[in-house]
Design an enzyme around this catalytic site. Structure first.
Site, PDB file in Angstrom:
ATOM      1  N   SER A 203      46.616  41.933  43.199  1.00 50.06           N
ATOM      2  CA  SER A 203      47.911  41.278  43.015  1.00 50.06           C
ATOM      3  C   SER A 203      48.596  41.834  41.782  1.00 50.06           C
ATOM      4  O   SER A 203      47.933  42.303  40.850  1.00 50.06           O
ATOM      5  CB  SER A 203      47.716  39.765  42.856  1.00 50.06           C
ATOM      6  OG  SER A 203      48.905  39.130  42.434  1.00 50.06           O
ATOM      7  N   TYR A 217      43.609  32.770  38.561  1.00 47.04           N
ATOM      8  CA  TYR A 217      43.993  33.752  39.581  1.00 47.04           C
ATOM      9  C   TYR A 217      44.247  35.111  38.945  1.00 47.04           C
ATOM     10  O   TYR A 217      43.736  36.136  39.401  1.00 47.04           O
ATOM     11  CB  TYR A 217      45.241  33.260  40.308  1.00 47.04           C
ATOM     12  CG  TYR A 217      45.697  34.147  41.436  1.00 47.04           C
ATOM     13  CD1 TYR A 217      45.111  34.054  42.688  1.00 47.04           C
ATOM     14  CD2 TYR A 217      46.732  35.063  41.254  1.00 47.04           C
ATOM     15  CE1 TYR A 217      45.537  34.856  43.741  1.00 47.04           C
ATOM     16  CE2 TYR A 217      47.166  35.861  42.291  1.00 47.04           C
ATOM     17  CZ  TYR A 217      46.575  35.757  43.532  1.00 47.04           C
ATOM     18  OH  TYR A 217      46.996  36.566  44.565  1.00 47.04           O
TER      19      TYR A 217
END
Length: 348
Positions: A203, A217
């Protein structure tokens, strides 16, 4: 498209004959990866935690002509990982050309508010499962790399092999007609010489700039990126390439849950130079390229599929800048247009 152009494109970007495992692949980006791999000639094995989701996705892939199989598995559990790998090994004859680690989850909240269970759960899903699966798949990846010539075959060699295979395929067309009349079956399609490959779905939250994704995350995705670089160096001599794809907001069922808030969506688009969210097929295309013969000399890379987000930095609307221009104000813009008349005509 002429047959020669199609053959040349397939030699560089095709995945014919490759055996691929894609985790978290019954919806969203994972399913798009499986679809695109299959469309390019790969055999795919998919998984998710839901038996029903796996059955529906496998049926949909097969309806599109994809060679697909699947199994239900929670890859955060060691027993499920072992059972999954046994099924994959059986399906692919003990070899695996491409592993795509795609599972992920997130909980967004202030860092001080995370519980121990949330921290453990996010790391177990996003990082630990990918690390453990990559370890488990190593023997199959190594066998596949050895079968393709390890790290030594360059793209020209791979293209030559593919061209030779195309000739065999043309001969096989005649054999296919003979088979229909009771003769021998045609030969199997040639395997694309792309080398074995591990791909992580990371990501843009991995950095280097911070974004409001949640600290856990972001940390797991940064860890995946560093694992990508480390494994790329360690496994390159074995013919196993390791890369990551780093998407920004992409049109999936999960992303739409936050993008339906118009204020938030506007903020996302304002931070994206291309001015829109991504499509799952666009992210899948990056995975397909990195798995293809065209990427044989690419390893250790974290490829952003983000509409320019990670490169933009501080980039406010030109109207709010002193002078109203992008660099030195409207006066500088006029000078630029005068020096380059094509700009005034809208050529760029």
């Amino acid at each position: 498209m002429s047959s020669s152009i199609a053959a040349a494109a397939a030699a560089v970007y095709g995945l014919q004959g490759l055996k691929c495992l894609v985790t978290g692949s019954t919806k969203g980006i994972g399913l798009a990866i499986a679809e695109q791999f299959g469309a390019l000639g790969a055999s795919v094995f998919i998984c998710s935690r839901s038996v029903g989701d796996v059955e529906r996705a496998v049926a949909a892939l097969r309806a599109r002509g994809v060679s697909a199989d699947g199994a239900a598995a929670d890859v955060t559990l060691a027993a499920d990982r072992a059972a999954l790998l046994a099924r994959v090994s059986e399906a692919f004859g003990g070899e695996l050309d491409v592993l795509v680690n795609n599972v992920g989850r997130n909980v967004r909240k202030p860092t001080a508010d995370y519980t121990d269970d949330e921290r453990a759960g996010i790391f177990a899903t996003n990082y630990d499962s990918a690390f453990a699966l990559t370890q488990l798949c190593f023997p199959m990846l190594k066998r596949a790399a050895d079968a393709q010539g390890g790290a030594t075959a360059s793209l020209p060699a791979a293209a030559a092999a593919a061209a030779a295979g195309a000739g065999a395929g043309a001969a096989g067309a005649g054999a296919g007609a003979a088979a229909a009349a009771g003769g021998p079956p045609p030969p199997a399609p040639p395997r694309r010489r792309a080398g074995a490959s591990v791909l992580f779905n990371s990501s843009v939250a991995a950095g280097p700039a911070a974004m409001r994704s949640g600290a856990l995350y972001a940390s797991t995705k940064a860890a995946l990126n560093q694992l990508t670089r480390y494994l790329a160096a360690e496994w390159a001599p074995l013919g196993i390439r390791v890369n990551a794809v780093c998407p920004w907001y992409t049109r999936t069922e999960l992303a739409e849950q936050v993008l339906k808030d118009e204020t938030f969506r506007a903020a996302v688009l304002a931070g994206t130079p291309l001015g829109r969210v991504g499509e799952t097929a666009e992210v899948a295309a990056a995975f397909a390229f990195l798995a293809s013969p065209g990427a044989r000399f690419i390893t250790g890379q974290c490829l952003g599929v983000d509409g320019g987000y990670a490169s933009a930095g501080f980039w406010p609307e030109a109207s709010v800048l002193p002078g109203g221009g992008g660099g030195g104000g409207e006066g500088e813009a006029k000078k630029e247009r005068a020096a380059h008349p094509a700009l005034a005509g809208g050529a760029f």
